[in-house]
Write an enzyme that holds these catalytic residues in place. Structure first.
Site, PDB file in Angstrom:
ATOM      1  N   ILE A 234       0.857  -1.197   0.000  1.00 49.96           N
ATOM      2  CA  ILE A 234       0.000   0.000   0.000  1.00 49.96           C
ATOM      3  C   ILE A 234       0.893   1.248   0.000  1.00 49.96           C
ATOM      4  CG2 ILE A 234      -0.187   0.086   2.540  1.00 49.96           C
ATOM      5  CD1 ILE A 234      -3.313   0.448   0.496  1.00 49.96           C
ATOM      6  N   ARG A 236       4.640   2.163  -1.917  1.00 48.70           N
ATOM      7  CA  ARG A 236       5.069   2.581  -3.248  1.00 48.70           C
ATOM      8  C   ARG A 236       5.514   1.355  -4.025  1.00 48.70           C
ATOM      9  NH1 ARG A 236       2.605   6.540  -2.748  1.00 48.70           N
ATOM     10  NH2 ARG A 236       3.272   8.702  -2.763  1.00 48.70           N
ATOM     11  N   GLU A 265       3.243   3.066 -12.533  1.00 43.57           N
ATOM     12  CA  GLU A 265       1.818   3.426 -12.632  1.00 43.57           C
ATOM     13  C   GLU A 265       1.577   4.434 -13.753  1.00 43.57           C
ATOM     14  OE1 GLU A 265       0.667   4.761  -8.730  1.00 43.57           O
ATOM     15  OE2 GLU A 265       1.285   2.872  -7.823  1.00 43.57           O
ATOM     16  N   HIS A 283      -4.258   2.187  -7.146  1.00 45.36           N
ATOM     17  CA  HIS A 283      -3.744   3.223  -6.226  1.00 45.36           C
ATOM     18  C   HIS A 283      -4.891   4.054  -5.634  1.00 45.36           C
ATOM     19  CE1 HIS A 283       0.002   5.881  -5.273  1.00 45.36           C
ATOM     20  NE2 HIS A 283      -0.925   5.998  -4.335  1.00 45.36           N
TER      21      HIS A 283
HETATM   22  C1  8YV Z   1      -2.212   9.674  -3.459  1.00 41.17           C
HETATM   23  C2  8YV Z   1      -0.447   8.685  -1.924  1.00 41.17           C
HETATM   24  O1  8YV Z   1      -2.644   8.720  -4.378  1.00 41.17           O
HETATM   25  O2  8YV Z   1      -0.428  10.242  -0.176  1.00 41.17           O
HETATM   26  C3  8YV Z   1       0.224   9.494  -0.895  1.00 41.17           C
HETATM   27  O3  8YV Z   1       1.444   9.363  -0.752  1.00 41.17           O
HETATM   28  O4  8YV Z   1       0.112   7.824  -2.495  1.00 41.17           O
HETATM   29  C4  8YV Z   1      -1.873   8.916  -2.237  1.00 41.17           C
HETATM   30  O5  8YV Z   1      -2.583   9.401  -1.162  1.00 41.17           O
HETATM   31  C5  8YV Z   1      -1.222  10.481  -4.170  1.00 41.17           C
HETATM   32  O6  8YV Z   1      -0.560  11.332  -3.347  1.00 41.17           O
HETATM   33  C6  8YV Z   1      -1.922  11.295  -5.239  1.00 41.17           C
HETATM   34  O7  8YV Z   1      -1.012  12.016  -5.926  1.00 41.17           O
END
Ligand code: 8YV
Length: 324
Positions: A234, A236, A265, A283
């Site tokens: 969940i 990266r 992605e 995501h």
């Molecule tokens: C968002 C995320 O998809 O906060 C993060 O680090 O991965 C997610 O909440 C992302 O930031 C959207 O750009």
């Protein structure tokens, strides 16, 4: 600076941004849009005027250097690996992110993804929707179950701790690996990821993307997780060696994987899509209306706090020293 005086400050939005964040910025500042964060697109006016960036896109050193009057980069998301925060910090540019407001949402998603992966709920639902329940009988028993599992959390930050609290309530023993033990966290600490993978059967990755976590979940770690092993990511996509994961799923070195994030992605490797023992999400960890709006508000509040008080609400560690 008073609130009214912020109107003349130029905030650049390269690429897409949540509409509520754009609205909030537009109310308070002078909002300028740019197709993407490419230094060759920066006009002389922009180079002179831009004091802030708000975005959810890659901001590299060259783009930061193309904006000599830049003071702050407000990142939409808690993970800010897309921003060269170390370079910003060296140049005295503040970087902010959006922690806390998404913690519970992402932790909820992680638990949902884990249960989907183990109990095959998306496949069971497809079985029903395709009329197969009526035609062929009940969906097969799931090979996986949460019962009897032990969870290992890679990355014991705010989201890792929120996942641990939830899984402890489900009755699972919890262990973790982090750069260092986290004060006040009651779970067993492992000083290596390999050690953690060997001690549990359910590995949940919440670690941020960094050179030290790049492909950290590799063939050896997956072997250590073992034949009952389940990987949930969940955090990266860069943290997992996708080729090694595909091989481990295909030859059943591990049981299954649930992934919300991927290395490239929005591309998802064909081989992952073809595998039966994967549960895949695009995501969506924080992607509810309420949480994305809270992230948008925090991004805008950081810009206002910086320009009005000289102190943002949630600076990232690399730029905590930068003063207003
Ligand atoms: C968002 C995320 O998809 O906060 C993060 O680090 O991965 C997610 O909440 C992302 O930031 C959207 O750009």
């Amino acid at each position: 600076m008073t609130l009214a005086e912020t109107n003349g400050i130029t905030i650049l939005v390269p690429g897409k941004l949540h509409p509520h964040a754009a609205r909030r910025i537009d109310e308070r500042f002078r909002l300028v849009m740019l197709d993407k964060a490419d230094p060759s697109l920066v006009s002389p006016d922009m180079a002179r005027d831009v004091k802030g960036i708000a975005g959810m896109t890659r901001i590299d050193a060259a783009f930061i250097d193309a904006l000599p009057n830049l003071e702050i980069i407000a990142n939409f998301g808690v993970g800010y690996d897309a921003v060269d925060a170390a370079h910003a910090g060296r140049k005295g540019v503040m970087v902010t992110n959006t922690p806390d407001v998404l913690t519970d949402e992402v932790a909820d998603t992680a638990v949902g993804l884990l249960i989907n992966t183990l109990r095959e709920l998306p496949r069971a639902e497809r079985w029903l929707r395709e009329g197969r329940w009526e035609r062929e009988g009940g969906y097969r028993f799931s090979r996986g179950s949460l019962r009897g599992r032990s969870a290992g959390i890679f990355g014991m930050g705010r989201i890792g701790q929120a996942i641990a609290t939830r899984l402890a309530a489900f009755g699972l023993p919890i262990a973790y690996h982090n750069r260092r033990p986290v004060a006040g966290v009651p779970y067993a600490y492992h000083d290596s990821l390999l050690g953690l993978a060997g001690a549990v059967d359910t590995l949940i990755c919440v670690a941020p993307s960094s050179p030290s976590t790049d492909k950290a979940i590799n063939a050896e770690v997956l072997r250590a997780l073992g034949a009952d092993g389940v990987l949930i990511n969940i955090g990266r996509g860069s943290t997992v060696d996708e080729e090694a994961l595909i091989a481990a799923l295909a030859d059943e070195t591990i049981l299954a994987a649930g992934l919300d994030v991927f290395a490239h992605e929005p591309h998802v490797p064909e081989a992952l899509l073809a595998l039966e023992n994967t549960s895949l999400l695009p995501h969506v960890g924080s992607a509810s209306v309420i949480t994305r709006e809270a992230m948008a508000d925090l991004l805008a509040d950081n810009l206002v706090a910086w320009f009005v008080d000289g102190k943002p609400l949630t600076p990232v560690p690399e730029t905590a020293h930068v003063g207003g």
